[in-house]
Design an enzyme around this catalytic site. Structure first.
Site, PDB file in Angstrom:
ATOM      1  N   ILE A  21     -18.711   9.159 -29.961  1.00  0.00           N
ATOM      2  CA  ILE A  21     -20.069   8.724 -30.276  1.00  0.00           C
ATOM      3  C   ILE A  21     -20.693   7.957 -29.122  1.00  0.00           C
ATOM      4  O   ILE A  21     -21.897   8.040 -28.872  1.00  0.00           O
ATOM      5  CB  ILE A  21     -20.056   7.863 -31.560  1.00  0.00           C
ATOM      6  N   ASP A  40     -15.564   0.330 -21.640  1.00  0.00           N
ATOM      7  CA  ASP A  40     -14.440   1.125 -22.123  1.00  0.00           C
ATOM      8  C   ASP A  40     -13.234   0.782 -21.254  1.00  0.00           C
ATOM      9  O   ASP A  40     -13.392   0.440 -20.090  1.00  0.00           O
ATOM     10  CB  ASP A  40     -14.743   2.617 -22.040  1.00  0.00           C
ATOM     11  N   ASP A  63     -10.515  -4.091 -21.334  1.00  0.00           N
ATOM     12  CA  ASP A  63      -9.746  -3.974 -22.567  1.00  0.00           C
ATOM     13  C   ASP A  63     -10.211  -5.065 -23.510  1.00  0.00           C
ATOM     14  O   ASP A  63      -9.912  -6.243 -23.312  1.00  0.00           O
ATOM     15  CB  ASP A  63      -8.258  -4.123 -22.263  1.00  0.00           C
ATOM     16  N   TYR A 173      -5.852   2.703 -39.839  1.00  0.00           N
ATOM     17  CA  TYR A 173      -7.266   2.955 -39.576  1.00  0.00           C
ATOM     18  C   TYR A 173      -8.121   2.417 -40.723  1.00  0.00           C
ATOM     19  O   TYR A 173      -9.113   1.720 -40.511  1.00  0.00           O
ATOM     20  CB  TYR A 173      -7.503   4.453 -39.394  1.00  0.00           C
TER      21      TYR A 173
END
Length: 262
Positions: A21, A40, A63, A173
């Site tokens: 996304i 990222d 990170d 998750y």
């Protein structure tokens, strides 16, 4: 008449910028007039998917599970463009044994995923959101998942693959995304009086390489009869980031084609 959906002049911090996304968010938000600070930890993917040729785009390898890395990223942003107006907590990660059954899922990998999906969002909210609270204005948008608000329908995963690999939705998750929804509501109440809105976008399944079996199973389970596209999610994020949602906070905008009505 002014366009309250426009993002002209807004500095937007985006984590998980190189993901499925993220790079679509960058294109849409730049087109809406924002400046995007794209974070990222995968430098190669960040360069490949995002680049840095647009004057309104600044990339940062970091990170977000590291407090020091997040603070360093904030100083980089401030030295270039000043402080942020919007934070999109969009980063999520998988571990080596991400699709292992719950009964044998390694606890070290549980902690690894949680450190990005939930703790990383908390750290970014502390640093970037804290700056917004001091200034008295801002918007934070957290990316959740339908599996943070309802349980996965295990039946759709029979024969399902992603890029040739059997898939499911692991407990880590769901737990990390449910935790992020809790953090969203907490921060909405905590910072509301300081002018910072905190909301969430919950995507349903977004097509990104799943096999035909999964697409058929998922679409049949969804009232609108299809999986989502990246634009469906990005448009929701843009709404919550913009002044069009200036009286919206503590809200979870579910973009799932109706999946959760059943």
């Amino acid at each position: 008449m002014s366009d309250e959906f426009a993002l002209d002049g807004k500095v937007v911090v985006l984590t998980g910028a190189a993901g499925i996304i993220g790079n679509h968010v960058i294109k849409a938000f730049l087109a809406s007039g924002a400046r995007v600070f794209a974070i990222d930890r995968d430098e190669e993917a960040l360069e490949k998917n995002c680049g840095s040729s647009h004057e309104g785009l600044l990339t940062c390898v970091a990170d977000i599970s590291s407090s020091d890395a997040v603070k360093k990223a904030f100083l980089t942003l401030r030295s270039h463009w000043g402080e942020p107006h919007v934070l999109l907590n969009n980063a999520a990660t998988k571990s080596e044994n991400f699709f292992e059954p719950f009964e044998i899922f390694p606890v070290d990998e549980w902690n690894q995923v949680m450190s990005v999906n939930l703790t990383g969002a908390m750290l970014c909210a502390q640093v970037f959101g804290g700056a917004m609270a001091k200034r008295g204005v801002g918007s934070i948008v957290n990316t959740l998942s339908i599996y943070g608000i309802v349980a996965p329908d295990q039946r759709i995963y029979e024969g399902s693959e992603y890029l040739g690999r059997a898939i499911n939705t692991p407990a880590i998750y769901a737990a990390s995304k449910a935790g992020l929804w809790g953090l969203t509501k907490y921060l909405a109440a905590y910072w509301g009086h300081r002018g910072v809105r905190v909301n969430a976008v919950t995507p349903g399944g977004v097509f990104s390489g799943q096999n035909n079996r999964f697409v058929e199973n998922y679409s049949r389970r969804t009232p609108l009869g299809r999986m989502g596209g990246t634009d469906d999610i990005v448009n929701a994020m843009r709404y919550l980031a913009s002044d069009a949602s200036k009286y919206v906070t503590g809200h979870n905008l579910v973009v799932d084609g109706g999946w959760t009505v059943w």
